[in-house]
Design an enzyme around this catalytic site. Structure first.
Site, PDB file in Angstrom:
ATOM      1  CG  ASN A 223     -41.026   9.826  -9.471  1.00  0.00           C
ATOM      2  OD1 ASN A 223     -41.389  10.258  -8.397  1.00  0.00           O
ATOM      3  ND2 ASN A 223     -39.753   9.840  -9.852  1.00  0.00           N
TER       4      ASN A 223
ATOM      5  CG  ASP B 282     -37.261  15.859 -11.686  1.00  0.00           C
ATOM      6  OD1 ASP B 282     -37.137  16.954 -11.125  1.00  0.00           O
ATOM      7  OD2 ASP B 282     -37.541  14.804 -11.098  1.00  0.00           O
TER       8      ASP B 282
ATOM      9  CB  SER C 207     -40.336  12.328  -3.501  1.00  0.00           C
ATOM     10  OG  SER C 207     -40.109  12.318  -4.897  1.00  0.00           O
TER      11      SER C 207
ATOM     12  CE1 TYR D 239     -38.693   7.121  -4.174  1.00  0.00           C
ATOM     13  CE2 TYR D 239     -38.612   8.245  -6.283  1.00  0.00           C
ATOM     14  CZ  TYR D 239     -38.985   8.217  -4.965  1.00  0.00           C
ATOM     15  OH  TYR D 239     -39.672   9.282  -4.426  1.00  0.00           O
TER      16      TYR D 239
ATOM     17  CG  HIS E  50     -40.015   9.623   0.842  1.00  0.00           C
ATOM     18  ND1 HIS E  50     -39.448  10.275  -0.233  1.00  0.00           N
ATOM     19  CD2 HIS E  50     -40.448   8.438   0.359  1.00  0.00           C
ATOM     20  CE1 HIS E  50     -39.558   9.513  -1.310  1.00  0.00           C
ATOM     21  NE2 HIS E  50     -40.145   8.380  -0.971  1.00  0.00           N
TER      22      HIS E  50
ATOM     23  CE  LYS F  98     -42.684   9.034  -5.474  1.00  0.00           C
ATOM     24  NZ  LYS F  98     -42.151  10.353  -5.795  1.00  0.00           N
TER      25      LYS F  98
END
Length: 548
Positions: free
Chosen positions: A173, A509, A71, A171, A306, A74
């Site tokens: 995705n 995941d 992540s 949060y 992050h 991002k």
């Protein structure tokens, strides 16, 4: 929720002391291996690698070992997005981007005036997270997920918003996956090529690349699950990520990135300068996440960064702009990389973690522990005593520790909790969410002939999913079917009248959603079950109707 771990340290800043700090990491944070680095004043101040990329073959980790940075991708995709928007003088790209989003998402979502690109990159879109929903679509742990085959189908099955865009943060995705696909449609170029030309080459990240398929990590790196006590086992991922988490990079690449960020942060018109500004909610109140960057106030300084996670990997980066210090931590295990990065940053930035010293242990206890229900989100809350003077609040997929301040209040840096007139009030500061919850009525014992009250098949039209509830008494199981297949059975726990937790600690995941809340709904007779609402923090209020 992104937090700042409390790790004690001593003040250090010289080159030699930075070296000693980095070399102490493997002993303090034991695992298969890892890589850490410090960039100070725009230059590499120290780096350290240890352990093995592959325990079986005894191949060591080096500064050039490629890691999936997950992540952390991002923020890099957001730099490309902002660069494209800033260089788009005739707004052709912006118009094409909106057209692509209309093609990828349901029309009723795009019709909401508050659903904007800036809300998406701030995690304020109100979209449900597609990785959480893969559980409800029948995904199996270790299963395949394809960006160009499975992802477009996922976007058409997200259902409605699970909160009004711009009102809070969750949060998700889905925001970055759909933006990545839309950027490719709008430019006619692959996201990998755009990252190369607009970030990796300018930043001199010579081996970084968008490699979506996690099954094909560059040799020799292997990710491990486990611990010293239970041993470490190699884990094989089989999912594809787009701009939400698909970039892979070495420690050398990440050092180059931190140098690039340090230089860009002082340029008034750079993409990073724009992206790193404090975001806000619709009502003007400050938020802590925007453009793939989390902002945290810690020990008197603002850090921006992050983390990243995949089964067998944990990664983190922090940047303190005021002190021009960056820290990168890359691990090929499930150890908490945020603790590693914060330990190093505190030493390098010459900060002391404030130790809470008390003359005697705080033995305060409260009388309002138990289970509650956030009726707006249909999420169950567990309140239990932890250590002395401490409560454990389970709500958003993990336990949060809060200190009891009096008989009706408790708080931490991220959460404020109070109890009054039989209701629990919670304010989650980092997500901007406030709500009141009622205590759950105790579960009813099965009556004669009513042992299978909840069992049966339930269908959700909005996300195209089937929920199968089986078992008897207080031992129920839940399983889901959808376009990804027939998922495994999950154990369910009865926590209140018509309210159950469905445990999902392993999903497509990592990390998994944790406990899903299943709220069953009775018919007008009060005796039969007509439907259920299934929720987790990342995907709330999915409605199911029981099949006749």
């Amino acid at each position: 929720m992104i937090t700042w771990p409390r790790v004690a340290c001593s003040a250090m800043s010289s080159t030699e002391s930075i070296k000693r700090t980095l070399e102490s990491v493997p002993s303090k944070f034991r695992g298969p291996g890892g890589a850490v680095a410090v960039v100070k004043d725009g230059e590499l101040a120290g780096q350290h690698v240890w352990g093995y990329a592959n325990l079986d073959t005894r191949i060591p980790i080096t500064p050039t070992t490629i890691f999936p940075i997950c992540s952390i991708s991002k923020q890099m995709v957001c730099l490309v997005l902002t660069d494209l928007l800033q260089s788009d003088k005739d707004k052709a790209f912006e118009d094409a981007l909106h057209k692509a989003l209309h093609e990828l998402l349901p029309e009723d979502m795009m019709a909401n005036k508050d659903f904007t690109i800036e809300r998406m990159v701030a995690m304020q879109s109100g979209l449900r997270d597609y990785w959480a929903l893969t559980v409800l679509w029948g995904a199996t742990p270790g299963g395949r997920f394809s960006i160009y085959q499975d992802a477009p189908k996922a976007l058409k099955r997200l259902g409605g918003f699970h909160f009004a865009p711009g009102t809070e943060m969750s949060y998700c995705n889905s925001n970055f996956m759909v933006l990545s696909l839309a950027i490719e449609k709008a430019t006619g170029q692959t996201l990998g090529d755009l990252l190369d030309s607009r970030l990796f080459i300018p930043a001199k990240m010579t081996t970084a690349a968008l490699r979506p398929d996690t099954e094909r990590l560059p040799a020799p790196l292997v990710g491990y699950e486990g611990s010293d006590e239970n041993g470490y086992v190699a884990y094989q991922n089989r999912i594809e990520w787009a701009g939400d988490a698909g970039i892979q990079a070495s420690l050398e690449d990440m050092v180059a990135y931190e140098k690039y960020i340090d230089h860009s942060s002082s340029e008034s018109h750079s993409a990073y300068q724009k992206n790193s500004q404090e975001p806000h909610y619709l009502d003007g109140s400050p938020a802590n996440y925007g453009f793939g960057l989390a902002r945290i106030e810690a020990d008197g300084m603002t850090v921006v960064g992050h983390g990243g996670a995949l089964a067998g990997f944990r990664l983190h980066r922090w940047y303190a702009a005021d002190k021009r210090v960056s820290v990168v931590a890359l691990l090929n295990s499930d150890m908490d990389s945020a603790e590693v990065a914060s330990y190093v940053l505190r030493n390098v930035a010459e900060l002391h973690a404030k130790e809470q010293q008390e003359d005697s242990p705080n033995e305060t206890k409260v009388e309002w522990t138990g289970y509650y229900l956030d009726e707006e989100a249909n999420l169950a809350i567990s309140v239990a005593h932890g250590g002395p003077g401490e409560l454990l609040i389970y709500y958003a997929g993990e336990e949060d520790k809060v200190k009891i301040t009096d008989s009706a209040k408790a708080s931490s840096k991220g959460i404020k909790v109070s109890y009054e007139d039989g209701k629990l009030s919670i304010h989650r500061l980092q997500e901007g969410r406030k709500f009141a919850a009622k205590p759950l009525a105790p579960p009813e014992a099965p009556s004669d002939g009513n042992d299978s009250l909840y069992t049966g098949a339930y269908r959700s039209e909005e996300i195209n999913s089937i929920f199968h509830c089986t078992g008897s008494g207080d031992m129920l199981y839940g399983a889901f079917d959808g376009y990804l297949g027939k998922g495994p059975a999950h154990l369910m726990k009865h926590i209140g009248k018509d309210v159950w937790w469905l445990s999902c600690q392993r999903s497509l995941d990592a990390p998994a959603p944790g406990n899903w809340t299943v709220v069953f709904h009775r018919g007008e007779d009060g005796k039969t079950i007509r439907g259920a609402t299934v929720s987790c923090w990342l995907a709330r209020n999915v409605q199911y109707v029981k099949k006749e």
